[in-house]
Scaffold this motif. Structure first.
Motif, PDB file in Angstrom:
ATOM      1  N   ARG A  31       0.822  -1.213   0.000  1.00  0.00           N
ATOM      2  CA  ARG A  31       0.000   0.000   0.000  1.00  0.00           C
ATOM      3  C   ARG A  31       0.853   1.258   0.000  1.00  0.00           C
ATOM      4  NH1 ARG A  31      -4.839   0.395   4.231  1.00  0.00           N
ATOM      5  NH2 ARG A  31      -5.522  -1.277   2.841  1.00  0.00           N
ATOM      6  N   HIS A  32       2.033   1.190   0.595  1.00  0.00           N
ATOM      7  CA  HIS A  32       2.868   2.388   0.730  1.00  0.00           C
ATOM      8  C   HIS A  32       4.174   2.206  -0.039  1.00  0.00           C
ATOM      9  CE1 HIS A  32       0.130   4.084   3.656  1.00  0.00           C
ATOM     10  NE2 HIS A  32       0.119   2.929   4.292  1.00  0.00           N
ATOM     11  N   LEU A  33       4.049   2.041  -1.326  1.00  0.00           N
ATOM     12  CA  LEU A  33       5.225   1.829  -2.168  1.00  0.00           C
ATOM     13  C   LEU A  33       6.168   3.026  -2.139  1.00  0.00           C
ATOM     14  CD1 LEU A  33       3.508   0.137  -5.250  1.00  0.00           C
ATOM     15  CD2 LEU A  33       4.885  -0.981  -3.474  1.00  0.00           C
ATOM     16  N   GLU A  34       5.620   4.202  -1.797  1.00  0.00           N
ATOM     17  CA  GLU A  34       6.468   5.402  -1.729  1.00  0.00           C
ATOM     18  C   GLU A  34       7.432   5.334  -0.540  1.00  0.00           C
ATOM     19  OE1 GLU A  34       2.888   6.011   0.746  1.00  0.00           O
ATOM     20  OE2 GLU A  34       3.190   5.348  -1.312  1.00  0.00           O
ATOM     21  N   MET A  35       7.165   4.461   0.436  1.00  0.00           N
ATOM     22  CA  MET A  35       8.081   4.271   1.564  1.00  0.00           C
ATOM     23  C   MET A  35       9.140   3.250   1.146  1.00  0.00           C
ATOM     24  SD  MET A  35       5.774   4.228   5.047  1.00  0.00           S
ATOM     25  CE  MET A  35       5.073   5.736   5.708  1.00  0.00           C
ATOM     26  N   HIS A  36      10.147   3.724   0.446  1.00  0.00           N
ATOM     27  CA  HIS A  36      11.128   2.831  -0.177  1.00  0.00           C
ATOM     28  C   HIS A  36      11.941   2.028   0.842  1.00  0.00           C
ATOM     29  CE1 HIS A  36      10.133   4.789  -3.917  1.00  0.00           C
ATOM     30  NE2 HIS A  36      10.476   5.961  -3.431  1.00  0.00           N
ATOM     31  N   ASP A  37      12.064   2.550   2.067  1.00  0.00           N
ATOM     32  CA  ASP A  37      12.867   1.863   3.084  1.00  0.00           C
ATOM     33  C   ASP A  37      12.043   0.886   3.909  1.00  0.00           C
ATOM     34  OD1 ASP A  37      15.527   3.228   2.818  1.00  0.00           O
ATOM     35  OD2 ASP A  37      14.273   4.978   3.156  1.00  0.00           O
ATOM     36  N   PHE A  38      10.765   0.781   3.658  1.00  0.00           N
ATOM     37  CA  PHE A  38       9.883  -0.095   4.435  1.00  0.00           C
ATOM     38  C   PHE A  38      10.044  -1.533   3.920  1.00  0.00           C
ATOM     39  CE2 PHE A  38       5.915  -2.054   5.795  1.00  0.00           C
ATOM     40  CZ  PHE A  38       5.729  -1.524   7.048  1.00  0.00           C
ATOM     41  N   ARG A  39      11.035  -2.242   4.483  1.00  0.00           N
ATOM     42  CA  ARG A  39      11.329  -3.581   3.968  1.00  0.00           C
ATOM     43  C   ARG A  39      11.789  -4.571   5.040  1.00  0.00           C
ATOM     44  NH1 ARG A  39      15.254  -0.255   1.197  1.00  0.00           N
ATOM     45  NH2 ARG A  39      17.241  -0.226   2.313  1.00  0.00           N
ATOM     46  N   GLU A  40      11.798  -4.156   6.302  1.00  0.00           N
ATOM     47  CA  GLU A  40      12.276  -5.046   7.357  1.00  0.00           C
ATOM     48  C   GLU A  40      11.112  -5.572   8.196  1.00  0.00           C
ATOM     49  OE1 GLU A  40      15.198  -6.037   7.376  1.00  0.00           O
ATOM     50  OE2 GLU A  40      16.488  -4.485   6.539  1.00  0.00           O
ATOM     51  N   LEU A  41      11.170  -6.857   8.508  1.00  0.00           N
ATOM     52  CA  LEU A  41      10.216  -7.471   9.428  1.00  0.00           C
ATOM     53  C   LEU A  41      11.028  -8.219  10.481  1.00  0.00           C
ATOM     54  CD1 LEU A  41       7.370  -8.119  10.320  1.00  0.00           C
ATOM     55  CD2 LEU A  41       7.363 -10.056   8.727  1.00  0.00           C
ATOM     56  N   SER A  42      11.051  -7.672  11.686  1.00  0.00           N
ATOM     57  CA  SER A  42      11.839  -8.238  12.776  1.00  0.00           C
ATOM     58  C   SER A  42      10.932  -9.114  13.639  1.00  0.00           C
ATOM     59  CB  SER A  42      12.450  -7.109  13.616  1.00  0.00           C
ATOM     60  OG  SER A  42      13.015  -7.608  14.814  1.00  0.00           O
ATOM     61  N   MET A  43      11.095 -10.423  13.518  1.00  0.00           N
ATOM     62  CA  MET A  43      10.348 -11.342  14.380  1.00  0.00           C
ATOM     63  C   MET A  43      11.134 -12.640  14.512  1.00  0.00           C
ATOM     64  SD  MET A  43       7.041 -12.336  11.993  1.00  0.00           S
ATOM     65  CE  MET A  43       7.232 -13.400  10.529  1.00  0.00           C
ATOM     66  N   GLY A  44      11.047 -13.230  15.697  1.00  0.00           N
ATOM     67  CA  GLY A  44      11.760 -14.472  15.956  1.00  0.00           C
ATOM     68  C   GLY A  44      12.889 -14.297  16.945  1.00  0.00           C
ATOM     69  N   MET A  45      12.867 -15.148  18.001  1.00  0.00           N
ATOM     70  CA  MET A  45      13.913 -15.152  19.015  1.00  0.00           C
ATOM     71  C   MET A  45      14.436 -16.582  19.170  1.00  0.00           C
ATOM     72  SD  MET A  45      12.412 -12.321  21.717  1.00  0.00           S
ATOM     73  CE  MET A  45      10.860 -13.168  22.034  1.00  0.00           C
ATOM     74  N   SER A  46      15.228 -16.821  20.203  1.00  0.00           N
ATOM     75  CA  SER A  46      15.892 -18.124  20.333  1.00  0.00           C
ATOM     76  C   SER A  46      14.920 -19.297  20.310  1.00  0.00           C
ATOM     77  CB  SER A  46      16.721 -18.174  21.625  1.00  0.00           C
ATOM     78  OG  SER A  46      17.883 -17.377  21.509  1.00  0.00           O
ATOM     79  N   ASN A  47      13.722 -19.113  20.863  1.00  0.00           N
ATOM     80  CA  ASN A  47      12.791 -20.233  20.991  1.00  0.00           C
ATOM     81  C   ASN A  47      11.870 -20.415  19.784  1.00  0.00           C
ATOM     82  OD1 ASN A  47      11.589 -17.762  21.775  1.00  0.00           O
ATOM     83  ND2 ASN A  47       9.881 -18.854  22.698  1.00  0.00           N
ATOM     84  N   ASP A  48      11.809 -19.413  18.887  1.00  0.00           N
ATOM     85  CA  ASP A  48      10.829 -19.512  17.794  1.00  0.00           C
ATOM     86  C   ASP A  48      11.339 -18.978  16.448  1.00  0.00           C
ATOM     87  OD1 ASP A  48      10.762 -16.736  18.165  1.00  0.00           O
ATOM     88  OD2 ASP A  48       8.848 -16.757  19.229  1.00  0.00           O
ATOM     89  N   TYR A  49      12.645 -18.774  16.334  1.00  0.00           N
ATOM     90  CA  TYR A  49      13.180 -18.132  15.133  1.00  0.00           C
ATOM     91  C   TYR A  49      12.976 -18.959  13.867  1.00  0.00           C
ATOM     92  CZ  TYR A  49      17.290 -21.178  15.452  1.00  0.00           C
ATOM     93  OH  TYR A  49      18.123 -22.262  15.493  1.00  0.00           O
TER      94      TYR A  49
END
Length: 220
Positions: free
Chosen positions: A180-198
């Motif tokens: 939806r927000h293609l103009e946000m060129h830097d919007f590309r990171e999804l941080s999820m997952g830790m030692s128990n569920d990465y």
């Protein structure tokens, strides 16, 4: 196994395109340097004062990520040193970071923290709040802060079906906002997952995993 062996084994499990933010909170500079000497350059801290102290005493080419709850009065301990702040959990905090950056001629890269877990104690925007904020920022952009994506934590549980469901929900929302927000060129990171569920997080679209215990071992 030691830190170097644990790190080498972990990196074999992480595919190209997914970055490891090695959680180094409460770890000594010596232990961090063991991982650094193996080529690890991204470390994650959750306490502002600890981040500041380590950033000032360890090699300059370390990329520090901040993953803890950030209070307004601690912004000055984080923004000058953090390459990425994962845990922006309110609109108020986002604008305070932007104001601090404007006043100090700095920039900041941040992720919006989304609350998808069952625990009420976890921080973050609802998806509706985050969506409304992003629409607002298209019309009135921040001056010195770049939103680079989203962060979320799954429920702390042994129910792997629930964990995968929550990660899937978060990834779907991330993909929708990115489209939806293609103009946000830097919007590309999804941080999820830790030692128990990465492993589930990687399978379900994470671009950054936050892992410490698997490398440094349990804290005594």
């Amino acid at each position: 196994m030691g830190i170097q062996e644990n790190l080498a084994a972990l990196k074999k499990e992480i595919p190209t395109g997914v970055r490891l933010a090695l959680v180094s909170k409460f770890q000594s500079n010596e232990k961090i340097m063991e991982a650094y000497q193996q080529g690890q350059k991204i470390f994650a801290e959750s306490r502002p004062q600890e981040l500041e102290q380590k950033a000032l005493s360890l090699p300059d080419d370390i990329q520090w990520h901040f993953i803890g709850h950030l209070q307004s009065n601690k912004i000055k301990m984080v923004v000058p040193y953090a390459t990425l702040i994962h845990s922006v959990d309110s609109e108020k905090l986002l604008y305070e970071i932007d104001d601090y950056c404007v006043k100090n001629a700095l920039t900041a890269n941040v992720l919006l923290e989304i609350h998808v877990a069952q625990e009420a104690t976890k921080q973050g925007f609802t998806m509706e709040e985050a969506e409304a904020l992003m629409e607002k920022l298209i019309k009135e952009p921040l001056k010195c802060v770049t939103i680079c994506g989203l962060m979320g934590m799954a429920t702390l549980t042994e129910d792997t079906i629930l964990i995968q469901k929550e990660f899937s929900i978060l990834y779907s929302f991330f993909a929708r906002m990115k489209q939806r927000h293609l103009e946000m060129h830097d919007f590309r990171e999804l941080s999820m997952g830790m030692s128990n569920d990465y492993k589930y997080a990687i399978r379900l679209g994470s671009s950054i995993v936050r892992i410490g215990t698997k490398v440094f071992g349990e804290r005594l």
